[in-house]
Design an enzyme around this catalytic site. Sequence first.
Site, PDB file in Angstrom:
ATOM      1  N   LYS A 113       0.856  -1.191   0.000  1.00  0.00           N
ATOM      2  CA  LYS A 113       0.000   0.000   0.000  1.00  0.00           C
ATOM      3  C   LYS A 113       0.884   1.230   0.000  1.00  0.00           C
ATOM      4  CE  LYS A 113       0.836   1.332   4.462  1.00  0.00           C
ATOM      5  NZ  LYS A 113       1.549   2.578   4.838  1.00  0.00           N
ATOM      6  N   ASP A 129      -3.054  -1.051  10.477  1.00  0.00           N
ATOM      7  CA  ASP A 129      -3.243  -1.055   9.026  1.00  0.00           C
ATOM      8  C   ASP A 129      -3.879  -2.338   8.506  1.00  0.00           C
ATOM      9  OD1 ASP A 129      -2.104   1.431   8.942  1.00  0.00           O
ATOM     10  OD2 ASP A 129      -0.192   0.781   8.093  1.00  0.00           O
TER      11      ASP A 129
END
EC number: 2.7.1.148
Length: 283
Positions: free
Chosen positions: A10, A141
């Site tokens: 990401k 996350d």
Amino acid sequence: MRTQWPSPAKLNLFLYITGQRADGYHTLQTLFQFLDYGDTISIELRDDGDIRLLTPVEGVEHEDNLIVRAARLLMKTAADSGRLSTGSGANISIDKRLPMGGGLGGGSSNAATVLVALNHLWQCGLSMDELAEMGLTLGADVPVFVRGHAAFAEGVGEIFTPVDPPEKWYLVAHPGVSIPTPVIFKDPELPRNTPKRSIETLLKCEFSNDCEVIARKRFREVDVVLSWLLEYAPSRLTGTGACVFAEFDTESEARQVLEQAPEWLNGFVARGVNLSPLHRAML
């Protein structure tokens, strides 16, 4: 039978620190987007109830590895609710491409992929909301990787709103250092009072990262790589680093810059995608 599952990277397209709570946690606003690049996790089911990671990470104990912790957490949660068949286990291996301490979410992505994959393979039937809630206990996350869609996050990173930013091309570079997140968040010079703004306002503004000034000041390698990238395209830090990325409209533009990179620059080109490759593989 062995199955393979994507564990994508990401980027934080922007990251703003809006405050610090009494418990020490920082409040933030950030924009997550996935890359069509990452690790690959292979899983082979066992019938003896054991979890074995066949590719250990140097310096990380087996039971401390996020992959093993995710598998055991799912096993316990599903078993406690009567949704796990007796003897369910797995051999897990990983083809690791993402650097540790790079700000690309590698460990969190690995944990999320294991949760999603084993939920499917063991036929537990847990919802994505349930898996995301479990994932939050493993790392802030992890839920965004479980849910699998680009998202605007706020609070301490646990409040998500799905968004669809442009899917651009990126040259991602690793400066060759690992930056532990606490090093950045404990720095007294870290900006901690960026005004909160709406998603709509933020998406119209030029993106930046409040952690970048600290990473560049404390880690010369980050400053050198970022300075080089900025000669060619808008570039910034992802997460708390150490990786940095340059933004391009086309793949060819990104690859042309990578071809000009000095030998010491370790990087790759990937496209930003709003649907996680993990979830795309399950369609």
